[in-house]
Scaffold this motif. Structure first.
Motif, PDB file in Angstrom:
ATOM      1  N   PHE A  41       0.803  -1.166  -0.197  1.00 28.79           N
ATOM      2  CA  PHE A  41       0.159   0.028   0.206  1.00 28.79           C
ATOM      3  C   PHE A  41       0.882   1.106  -0.120  1.00 28.79           C
ATOM      4  CE2 PHE A  41      -3.858  -2.334   1.347  1.00 28.79           C
ATOM      5  CZ  PHE A  41      -4.738  -1.836   0.318  1.00 28.79           C
ATOM      6  N   ARG A  70       0.487   4.061  -2.882  1.00 24.91           N
ATOM      7  CA  ARG A  70       0.268   5.422  -2.468  1.00 24.91           C
ATOM      8  C   ARG A  70       1.449   6.354  -3.100  1.00 24.91           C
ATOM      9  NH1 ARG A  70      -2.889   7.290   1.537  1.00 24.91           N
ATOM     10  NH2 ARG A  70      -4.232   6.047   2.600  1.00 24.91           N
ATOM     11  N   GLY A 123       1.444   5.351  -7.441  1.00 28.99           N
ATOM     12  CA  GLY A 123       0.269   4.897  -8.015  1.00 28.99           C
ATOM     13  C   GLY A 123      -0.602   6.207  -8.709  1.00 28.99           C
ATOM     14  N   VAL A 124      -0.418   7.376  -8.476  1.00 27.12           N
ATOM     15  CA  VAL A 124      -0.906   8.482  -8.857  1.00 27.12           C
ATOM     16  C   VAL A 124      -0.943   8.404 -10.403  1.00 27.12           C
ATOM     17  CG1 VAL A 124      -1.322  11.052  -8.795  1.00 27.12           C
ATOM     18  CG2 VAL A 124      -0.417   9.739  -6.910  1.00 27.12           C
ATOM     19  N   LYS A 129      -0.142   6.266 -12.554  1.00 23.94           N
ATOM     20  CA  LYS A 129      -0.198   4.827 -13.121  1.00 23.94           C
ATOM     21  C   LYS A 129      -1.873   4.802 -13.773  1.00 23.94           C
ATOM     22  CE  LYS A 129       3.313   3.229 -11.599  1.00 23.94           C
ATOM     23  NZ  LYS A 129       4.571   4.083 -11.994  1.00 23.94           N
ATOM     24  N   ILE A 171      -4.265   1.027 -10.890  1.00 26.34           N
ATOM     25  CA  ILE A 171      -3.575   0.624  -9.621  1.00 26.34           C
ATOM     26  C   ILE A 171      -3.939  -0.569  -9.311  1.00 26.34           C
ATOM     27  CG2 ILE A 171      -2.717   2.916  -8.743  1.00 26.34           C
ATOM     28  CD1 ILE A 171      -4.933   2.750  -6.829  1.00 26.34           C
TER      29      ILE A 171
END
Lengths: 462, 462
Positions: free
Chosen positions: A157, A161, A164-165, A167, A170
């Motif tokens: 996680f 976090r 991931g923004v 991608k 996610i």
């Protein structure tokens, strides 16, 4: 219909605000819309207003809207915006979207676009541009969440976090080793179900379904649909994970391939643009070649008639049944070919089923032929002979026509199902072996059968 | 091709283990496969072995595999398994999948299935069964993650962890008020980006795109594709959130609708089963009605020839060009109609574009006609007249044929694009206004034009 009305209302209201120079109102309206809708609305405005409104969008909306615009509008926008603005849009784009855009741009613009991306992105874009059209590699994105097998759920996680923004998705995470080989796959749903200190390796799915960069994009889309995935991993020749294909791209591929199949099935060369955006000349170009080929082929059918000319003079009524026999044969063959082409493209039927398919089509053809012949026999006798008192019609003429129907339909179904399967077997696109092509072949066969049977059966014609 | 080989290898190896009664080996093989693949393999085995292998599956795999099986195989399995086993499968199913299965079952089995679900599930299933076929309501699932606007990100994750296991998707979360009205939407990605104590209301998207339970399922699928969503909310008449449609179901809808369109476009009634599973009689039933209708229509074309019989006797060479003229007209009209039908079903073209489309098609038709006529004029003169020394061919005969080509193609394009648009306008399915139907109309027009022009232009025929 509702959607269109809504859009037209929005456009009118934007126009009204524009006349009063109330740009902040326009900004407010646009900010509440989804980028796909903003794009549709922007396309309705002339270049200068479009640029103005585009500049009202937030950075993120601007990029998302840009992706949805038509290539020619993207091109004219890029010409008008500054390098800084261009860089902002490019920064926000997913790499596969950037590649899609670049593929449609002229070389000079491509240079300017690449100049305005950072070196890592540029490298990724250049790598993706090398994959052949229609390959899985050409539609994948190199931006995915990768995890290591020793990570805990908490580590995972944290990583999501942190990275991931940017991608595209996610929700599916791929577990790779140091040399980027794919070891397993897990999902955010799985992660949420497990405890924070569980180790990924213990619950990841190790039987991973993937495609190769050079596989057909249609295969990738079909796999994604078959397994109900949100993303499908793509590996290179050394089985290293190089990208993923997301479900929204697979969706678009399926629609494109469907349109292409439908065009080919109906004697057209595929066009990529939407109907209203294709020029008259381009439409002509996609339609003329097949029309020409089919026209030339049809003249052979004509020469069959010429060969039978003398006999037709003796019994002109036969000519009257030529359209009906030709159309019915063509339609029967078309039904079979289209059914088989579709079944093959959905993966329901393969060459292994060749004889099973033929045997089925022959039976269907026989029943279709028999039922149509029965209707026709009565119709000719009651309407043409009795009602319209056509003396040329005898029992034998009626029989010859109906026998032709049965034989030609069986032939039509046989050819209609065979040719697409054989075409695929030898590496051609089965979709071109469709109705119009089959019709031309079946036309010739129908006439030969008709004239052959007539000559044999009807006294005075042999 | 590779996939098929792989499957056949697996089947052989399962058969080998079965003969040696090594059930644990079979269990191992199956446990490593995806349910979609297990279903394909199970379908290849006879009833008793299938039941045995099905019982080797884990509870979860059993349910997921069951969903993927053909309805008739599902039916025979339900007959054979105990109520306890059935209940276990049903417990694991998503409600929309359970509804899909129930819709295909005979009434007695439906009773047994419903008896083995808990009362809440039964209520949900019964509610979904009431929605009309092809409506958004009929493909939605009532199992979604709903949040309240006052929740923090931490609350949201707690709720997802607690209730998410049984939901088909947890990635899109819907924010509702006490009376279940849809206030906003957010995603797990958004939740992961935000801090644990952020309030949902502050960052949720409030401009929610949704469909109504009674909207067409195709509209829902199109919306999902347009906006690249993973799920689309469905509201009832009171605008309360009652379910969601997930992207995998939308994908299936699009493929089904495409197949249906292709079947209708080619003069077949849609069938729901795959090709090889449709019986000969069912295939006949889907093909015969259109063949009959088109055959009867084609006899009118025949009567046009009969009306011109005397003149054809005087100049038999004209008969030889009938197939070429009919085929070319039909193909031209078919191209136009198919293009427009597809553009309408993709939402690219609507009735508002009627005159724009017609004007475009007329121009395309004119250019196609002109170019084909030019080729044809030379071909007739060089091949038919000079090479084959056919004395019946004069300059005027050649001209009459080529003039017919131009006029008939313009007509064909006009009719081909008009009829589908008009059909849709008055509420019919445009897909049936396709090639075969257009061909029949264009055939008649082509012959009338041909005979009209010939009579006017060629001396001795008037």
């Amino acid at each position: 219909m509702e959607m269109t009305e809504l859009r037209e209302e929005l456009i009118e209201s934007i126009e009204a605000h524009y006349e009063k120079r109330e740009l902040s109102e326009i900004k407010l309206i646009l900010s509440e819309l989804n980028p796909a809708d903003i794009a549709e609305i922007l396309e309705d405005f002339p270049d200068n207003q479009r640029l103005l409104f585009f500049r009202l969008l937030s950075k993120e909306d601007a990029a998302d809207t840009f992706v949805e615009l038509d290539p020619d509008i993207q091109e004219s926008l890029i010409h008008k915006i500054s390098d800084t603005e261009l860089r902002e849009v490019l920064d926000e784009l997913y790499i596969d979207d950037a590649v899609d855009i670049i593929e449609e741009m002229p070389a000079t613009l491509v240079k300017r676009i690449l100049k305005n991306t950072d070196s890592e992105t540029r490298r990724s874009i250049n790598a993706l541009l090398k994959y052949p059209d229609d390959s899985a590699g050409s539609i994948m994105t190199p931006e995915f969440v990768d995890l290591k097998k020793g990570m805990t759920v908490e580590d995972a996680f944290k990583r999501i976090r942190r990275t991931g923004v940017d991608k595209e998705t996610i929700y599916t995470c791929y577990v790779t080793d140091e040399s980027r080989h794919l070891l397993g796959v897990t999902t955010v749903k799985e992660l949420l179900i497990h405890d924070y200190d569980d180790i990924i390796e213990d619950f990841m799915e190790t039987n991973v379904i993937y495609v190769n960069t050079l596989d057909d994009q249609e295969l990738a889309a079909q796999q994604l649909q078959k397994y109900d995935f949100l993303a499908l991993p793509v590996v290179d020749m050394e089985e290293r994970l190089v990208g993923i294909i997301t479900v929204d791209d697979a969706f678009d591929v399926i629609q494109e391939e469907n349109t292409e199949d439908i065009q080919k099935m109906n004697a057209m060369l595929p066009t990529e643009k939407t109907y209203l955006k294709t020029s008259v000349f381009e439409t002509w170009k996609s339609r003329f070649p097949w029309l020409l080929l089919l026209m030339v082929s049809a003249t052979f059918t004509g020469s069959i008639i010429t060969g039978f000319e003398e006999k037709l003079k003796a019994l002109t009524i036969l000519t009257a049944f030529i359209p009906m026999l030709m159309d019915t044969g063509g339609n029967s063959g078309g039904q079979a070919s289209v059914t088989i082409i579709r079944a093959m493209s959905l993966g329901e039927v393969g060459f292994r089923d060749y004889f099973r398919v033929i045997w089925k089509e022959i039976r269907v053809g026989f029943y279709c032929g028999l039922s149509l012949a029965a209707v026709n026999f009565i119709k000719i006798w009651v309407v043409d002979k009795t009602l319209f008192k056509n003396d040329e019609i005898t029992l034998l003429v009626d029989l010859a026509i109906c026998l032709t129907l049965v034989i030609e339909i069986v032939f039509a179904k046989f050819i209609g199902c065979s040719l697409p399967m054989l075409a695929k077997k030898i590496g051609f696109d089965p979709a071109v072996m469709s109705s119009p092509f089959i019709t031309t072949i079946v036309d010739a066969i129908s006439l030969l059968v008709f004239f052959g049977i007539s000559s044999a059966v009807i006294p005075g014609l042999s």
